[in-house]
Scaffold this motif. Structure first.
Motif, PDB file in Angstrom:
ATOM      1  N   CYS A   1       0.795  -1.232   0.000  1.00 24.68           N
ATOM      2  CA  CYS A   1       0.000   0.000   0.000  1.00 24.68           C
ATOM      3  C   CYS A   1       0.831   1.288   0.000  1.00 24.68           C
ATOM      4  CB  CYS A   1      -0.915   0.026   1.225  1.00 24.68           C
ATOM      5  SG  CYS A   1      -2.000  -1.402   1.344  1.00 24.68           S
ATOM      6  N   SER A   2       2.097   1.207   0.395  1.00 23.65           N
ATOM      7  CA  SER A   2       2.878   2.430   0.605  1.00 23.65           C
ATOM      8  C   SER A   2       3.065   3.247  -0.666  1.00 23.65           C
ATOM      9  CB  SER A   2       4.241   2.086   1.211  1.00 23.65           C
ATOM     10  OG  SER A   2       4.954   1.203   0.364  1.00 23.65           O
ATOM     11  N   SER A   3       3.286   2.564  -1.806  1.00 26.86           N
ATOM     12  CA  SER A   3       3.491   3.290  -3.069  1.00 26.86           C
ATOM     13  C   SER A   3       2.255   4.099  -3.432  1.00 26.86           C
ATOM     14  CB  SER A   3       3.828   2.304  -4.197  1.00 26.86           C
ATOM     15  OG  SER A   3       5.026   1.631  -3.920  1.00 26.86           O
ATOM     16  N   HIS A   4       1.095   3.433  -3.350  1.00 25.89           N
ATOM     17  CA  HIS A   4      -0.153   4.127  -3.684  1.00 25.89           C
ATOM     18  C   HIS A   4      -0.421   5.278  -2.730  1.00 25.89           C
ATOM     19  CE1 HIS A   4      -4.644   4.594  -3.548  1.00 25.89           C
ATOM     20  NE2 HIS A   4      -4.406   4.766  -4.832  1.00 25.89           N
ATOM     21  N   LEU A   5      -0.154   5.074  -1.451  1.00 26.88           N
ATOM     22  CA  LEU A   5      -0.387   6.119  -0.450  1.00 26.88           C
ATOM     23  C   LEU A   5       0.521   7.326  -0.701  1.00 26.88           C
ATOM     24  CD1 LEU A   5      -2.276   6.477   1.919  1.00 26.88           C
ATOM     25  CD2 LEU A   5      -0.541   5.507   3.416  1.00 26.88           C
ATOM     26  N   THR A   6       1.750   7.067  -1.127  1.00 28.15           N
ATOM     27  CA  THR A   6       2.674   8.158  -1.456  1.00 28.15           C
ATOM     28  C   THR A   6       2.152   8.965  -2.637  1.00 28.15           C
ATOM     29  OG1 THR A   6       4.529   6.787  -0.706  1.00 28.15           O
ATOM     30  CG2 THR A   6       5.071   8.707  -2.043  1.00 28.15           C
ATOM     31  N   VAL A   7       1.688   8.274  -3.680  1.00 31.11           N
ATOM     32  CA  VAL A   7       1.147   8.939  -4.871  1.00 31.11           C
ATOM     33  C   VAL A   7      -0.087   9.766  -4.512  1.00 31.11           C
ATOM     34  CG1 VAL A   7       0.019   8.524  -7.096  1.00 31.11           C
ATOM     35  CG2 VAL A   7       2.080   7.252  -6.488  1.00 31.11           C
ATOM     36  N   VAL A   8      -0.969   9.191  -3.691  1.00 29.77           N
ATOM     37  CA  VAL A   8      -2.174   9.906  -3.255  1.00 29.77           C
ATOM     38  C   VAL A   8      -1.800  11.190  -2.514  1.00 29.77           C
ATOM     39  CG1 VAL A   8      -4.123   9.817  -1.640  1.00 29.77           C
ATOM     40  CG2 VAL A   8      -3.691   7.912  -3.180  1.00 29.77           C
ATOM     41  N   SER A   9      -0.831  11.093  -1.612  1.00 29.31           N
ATOM     42  CA  SER A   9      -0.412  12.257  -0.825  1.00 29.31           C
ATOM     43  C   SER A   9       0.125  13.365  -1.714  1.00 29.31           C
ATOM     44  CB  SER A   9       0.651  11.848   0.198  1.00 29.31           C
ATOM     45  OG  SER A   9       0.175  10.840   1.052  1.00 29.31           O
ATOM     46  N   LEU A  10       0.959  13.004  -2.690  1.00 23.46           N
ATOM     47  CA  LEU A  10       1.543  13.999  -3.595  1.00 23.46           C
ATOM     48  C   LEU A  10       0.469  14.671  -4.453  1.00 23.46           C
ATOM     49  CD1 LEU A  10       4.712  12.056  -4.852  1.00 23.46           C
ATOM     50  CD2 LEU A  10       4.713  14.112  -3.434  1.00 23.46           C
ATOM     51  N   PHE A  11      -0.405  13.849  -5.041  1.00 19.83           N
ATOM     52  CA  PHE A  11      -1.397  14.381  -5.976  1.00 19.83           C
ATOM     53  C   PHE A  11      -2.480  15.181  -5.261  1.00 19.83           C
ATOM     54  CE2 PHE A  11      -5.268  14.001  -8.577  1.00 19.83           C
ATOM     55  CZ  PHE A  11      -4.798  14.506  -9.777  1.00 19.83           C
ATOM     56  N   TYR A  12      -3.085  14.574  -4.251  1.00 24.39           N
ATOM     57  CA  TYR A  12      -4.196  15.231  -3.565  1.00 24.39           C
ATOM     58  C   TYR A  12      -3.742  16.449  -2.763  1.00 24.39           C
ATOM     59  CZ  TYR A  12      -8.161  12.230  -4.595  1.00 24.39           C
ATOM     60  OH  TYR A  12      -9.198  11.601  -5.215  1.00 24.39           O
ATOM     61  N   GLY A  13      -2.546  16.382  -2.190  1.00 20.30           N
ATOM     62  CA  GLY A  13      -2.056  17.513  -1.404  1.00 20.30           C
ATOM     63  C   GLY A  13      -2.030  18.795  -2.213  1.00 20.30           C
ATOM     64  N   SER A  14      -1.459  18.723  -3.423  1.00 24.43           N
ATOM     65  CA  SER A  14      -1.369  19.923  -4.260  1.00 24.43           C
ATOM     66  C   SER A  14      -2.720  20.310  -4.857  1.00 24.43           C
ATOM     67  CB  SER A  14      -0.340  19.704  -5.378  1.00 24.43           C
ATOM     68  OG  SER A  14      -0.574  18.499  -6.056  1.00 24.43           O
ATOM     69  N   ILE A  15      -3.529  19.310  -5.253  1.00 23.83           N
ATOM     70  CA  ILE A  15      -4.845  19.603  -5.839  1.00 23.83           C
ATOM     71  C   ILE A  15      -5.748  20.314  -4.830  1.00 23.83           C
ATOM     72  CG2 ILE A  15      -7.012  18.492  -6.556  1.00 23.83           C
ATOM     73  CD1 ILE A  15      -5.247  18.439  -8.847  1.00 23.83           C
ATOM     74  N   ILE A  16      -5.807  19.793  -3.610  1.00 23.67           N
ATOM     75  CA  ILE A  16      -6.677  20.392  -2.587  1.00 23.67           C
ATOM     76  C   ILE A  16      -6.226  21.810  -2.261  1.00 23.67           C
ATOM     77  CG2 ILE A  16      -7.326  20.248  -0.132  1.00 23.67           C
ATOM     78  CD1 ILE A  16      -7.428  17.203  -0.501  1.00 23.67           C
ATOM     79  N   TYR A  17      -4.919  22.003  -2.158  1.00 28.49           N
ATOM     80  CA  TYR A  17      -4.404  23.342  -1.851  1.00 28.49           C
ATOM     81  C   TYR A  17      -4.794  24.333  -2.940  1.00 28.49           C
ATOM     82  CZ  TYR A  17      -1.298  26.917  -0.029  1.00 28.49           C
ATOM     83  OH  TYR A  17      -0.810  28.086   0.484  1.00 28.49           O
ATOM     84  N   MET A  18      -4.822  23.853  -4.199  1.00 25.45           N
ATOM     85  CA  MET A  18      -5.137  24.742  -5.320  1.00 25.45           C
ATOM     86  C   MET A  18      -6.630  25.033  -5.444  1.00 25.45           C
ATOM     87  SD  MET A  18      -2.777  26.040  -7.268  1.00 25.45           S
ATOM     88  CE  MET A  18      -3.652  26.261  -8.816  1.00 25.45           C
TER      89      MET A  18
END
Length: 308
Positions: free
Chosen positions: A241-258
Motif C-alpha cells: 500500500c505504501s506506493s499508492h499512499l505516497t502517490v495519493v499524498s503527492l497528488f491530492y495535497g497539491s490539488i486540494i491546496y489549489m
C-alpha cells in the motif's frame, strides 16, 4: 459578446514566467528533462504491464491506466509551456486553450477517482485476500475505470463551456502557463461567483468524496495490518500500500491546496509552481515510486529488458 469574440479570433497570451526572463531558460531545461523522464517512465510501465503476463492483475491494470492518465495529463500542457518558454511568442489559439482546459479538467478528475478505485483494490487485497480475485474480477475493474472516465468527462463537459463563455471584455492575458480554470475565471469582467460555486461543488464530488473513500479504505487497511502477528506479514502489507499512499499524498495535497480554497488566498507564483508540481513532477515521480518499491515491477522490467 463582441469583446469576448476578440479572444476567439486572436487567442490568448500565456504570461507564464515572462516576468522573470532569466528564469525561463532554466525552467525550460528543468521541465524538458522532467517531462522526458515522465514520458519514458509512464510509457515503460504501460508496456511492461501489457507485455508481462504476471502483471495481468487488477492492481497493474489500474497502474497502467494511472500511467496513461499521467502521460495525458502532462502532455495536455507541458509541450505548449516548453514552446512558450523557448521564445518570445507566448500565444495560444482559442481552440488550443479550449482543448487544454477540457483535457486538464477531465484527466485531472479521472485521476482523482482512479486513485480512489486503486485504494479500494488495495483494501480488497489486504482485508479480503482469500476473496480478492472474486471481488476484483475483470468486469468490475473495467466498469470502475469506465466510471472514472465518464465522471471526469462530465465534469469537463459542464465546466469548460461555462468557463470559456464568461465575458472577458477583450482581456487576452492569462497570468499562468496554461489555460487553467481558476486563471480563466479571474479574467472575467462579470460576476463569476455562480461558476466558482459550481466548480467548488463539483470539486467536493470529484476531489473530496474520492479522498474520503481513500481514507476510509486505508483506515480498514491499517486496522487489518495491526492484527497481523508476524512482522514479515505486516511489512508485506505495508509495501503493498505504501506506493499508492505516497502517490495519493503527492497528488491530492497539491490539488486540494489549489482548488479547495478561496480564489485569492494563494499568490500567483505559488499557484503556478503548484500546478507545475501536480502536472509534471507527480507524473514523473509516480513510475519511480511504483518501480523502486515494487519487486514484481522490477522483476518484470528485467524480464522485458532481457535480463534474468
Amino acid at each position: 459578446m463582441e469583446k469576448s469574440n476578440d479572444s476567439s479570433a486572436n487567442g490568448f497570451i500565456l504570461e507564464g514566467f515572462s516576468d522573470r526572463p532569466r528564469l525561463e531558460m532554466v525552467l525550460f531545461i528543468v521541465n524538458f528533462t522532467l517531462y522526458s523522464v515522465a514520458v519514458l517512465g509512464n510509457v515503460t510501465i504501460i508496456l511492461v504491464c501489457i507485455l508481462d503476463p504476471r502483471l495481468h492483475t487488477p492492481m497493474y491494470f489500474f497502474l497502467a491506466n494511472l500511467s496513461f492518465l499521467d502521460l495525458c495529463f502532462s502532455t495536455s500542457c507541458i509541450p505548449q509551456m516548453l514552446v512558450n518558454l523557448w521564445g518570445p511568442d507566448k500565444t495560444i489559439s482559442y481552440a488550443g486553450c479550449v482543448v487544454q482546459l477540457f483535457s486538464f479538467l477531465s484527466i485531472g478528475s479521472v485521476e482523482c477517482i482512479l486513485l480512489a478505485v486503486m485504494a479500494y483494490d488495495r483494501y480488497a487485497a489486504v482485508c479480503k485476500p482469500l476473496h480478492y480475485m472474486v471481488i476484483m474480477h475483470p468486469q468490475l475493474c473495467v466498469r470502475l475505470v469506465a466510471v472514472a472516465w465518464v465522471s471526469g468527462l462530465i465534469n469537463a463537459i459542464i465546466m469548460s463551456p461555462l468557463t470559456m463563455t464568461l465575458s472577458r471584455c477583450g482581456r487576452r492575458r492569462i497570468n499562468h502557463f496554461l489555460c487553467e480554470m481558476p486563471a480563466l475565471i479571474k479574467m472575467a469582467c462579470v460576476d463569476a461567483r455562480p461558476v466558482e460555486m459550481l466548480a467548488f461543488i463539483l470539486a467536493i464530488l470529484i476531489v473530496l468524496l474520492p479522498l474520503t473513500l481513500i481514507l476510509v479504505s486505508y483506515g480498514y487497511i491499517a486496522a487489518a495490518v495491526l492484527k497481523i502477528k508476524s512482522a514479515a506479514g505486516r511489512r508485506k502489507a505495508f509495501n503493498t500500500c505504501s506506493s499508492h499512499l505516497t502517490v495519493v499524498s503527492l497528488f491530492y495535497g497539491s490539488i486540494i491546496y489549489m482548488y479547495m480554497q478561496p480564489g485569492n488566498s494563494s499568490s500567483q507564483d505559488q499557484g503556478k509552481f503548484l500546478t507545475l508540481f501536480y502536472n509534471l513532477v507527480t507524473p514523473m515521480l509516480n513510475p519511480l515510486i511504483y518501480t523502486l518499491r515494487n519487486k514484481e515491477m522490477k522483476g518484470a522490467l528485467k524480464k522485458v529488458c532481457g535480463r534474468h
